[in-house]
Design a protein around this motif. Sequence first.
Motif, short mmCIF file in Angstrom:
data_model
loop_
_atom_site.label_atom_id
_atom_site.label_comp_id
_atom_site.label_asym_id
_atom_site.label_seq_id
_atom_site.Cartn_x
_atom_site.Cartn_y
_atom_site.Cartn_z
N ALA A 128 0.83 -1.20 0.00
CA ALA A 128 0.00 0.00 0.00
C ALA A 128 0.87 1.26 0.00
O ALA A 128 1.96 1.27 0.55
N ALA A 129 0.35 2.31 -0.61
CA ALA A 129 1.04 3.62 -0.64
C ALA A 129 0.01 4.72 -0.43
O ALA A 129 -1.03 4.73 -1.09
N LYS A 130 0.30 5.64 0.48
CA LYS A 130 -0.56 6.81 0.63
C LYS A 130 -0.36 7.77 -0.52
O LYS A 130 -1.27 8.45 -0.95
N ASP A 131 0.88 7.83 -1.03
CA ASP A 131 1.23 8.73 -2.13
C ASP A 131 1.96 7.92 -3.18
O ASP A 131 3.14 7.61 -3.03
N ILE A 132 1.28 7.55 -4.25
CA ILE A 132 1.85 6.66 -5.27
C ILE A 132 3.05 7.30 -5.97
O ILE A 132 4.01 6.61 -6.32
N ASP A 133 3.03 8.62 -6.14
CA ASP A 133 4.18 9.28 -6.78
C ASP A 133 5.40 9.26 -5.87
O ASP A 133 6.52 9.04 -6.33
N ARG A 134 5.21 9.48 -4.59
CA ARG A 134 6.31 9.40 -3.62
C ARG A 134 6.87 7.98 -3.58
O ARG A 134 8.09 7.79 -3.56
N ALA A 135 6.00 6.99 -3.60
CA ALA A 135 6.44 5.59 -3.61
C ALA A 135 7.24 5.28 -4.88
O ALA A 135 8.29 4.65 -4.83
N LYS A 136 6.76 5.76 -6.01
CA LYS A 136 7.47 5.54 -7.28
C LYS A 136 8.87 6.13 -7.22
O LYS A 136 9.84 5.51 -7.65
N ASP A 137 8.99 7.34 -6.67
CA ASP A 137 10.30 7.97 -6.53
C ASP A 137 11.20 7.15 -5.61
O ASP A 137 12.38 6.96 -5.91
#
Length: 126
Positions: A12-21
């Motif tokens: 799970a990710a609260k912020d998918i862009d932050r996780a991608k980075d």
Amino acid sequence: MLKDLEIMSVLAAKDIDRAKDFYRDKLGLEPSDTMEDDSLFYRCGKGTGFLIYQTENAGSAKNTQMGWETDNLEREMEELRGRGVVFEDYDFPGLKTENGVATNEWGKSAWFLDSEGNILNLSQRA
């Protein structure tokens, strides 16, 4: 039945862009597919993979969600530390780390958090 099927983890990710980075910059991984605007799929060795999807529930689990097995734990840890990954230290009954590494008869293991609070693991069999 299931024993012959490929398996994948789901994180799970609260912020998918932050996780991608994080997965790109810290772990050196690029998504192989996007399933929707708020989910990413990554391929790793031997046909394995994992999905990251956006949800407000991210980071709430207090257990290891996913891990990689390596033949050289120290090398992997050194490279990841060089990219800014911080390894966790634990001191629980049956689990104590030294410099981020727990050792037992099975082998060695180390844990770190991703940008979303998911607990990830590296291990090396003895």
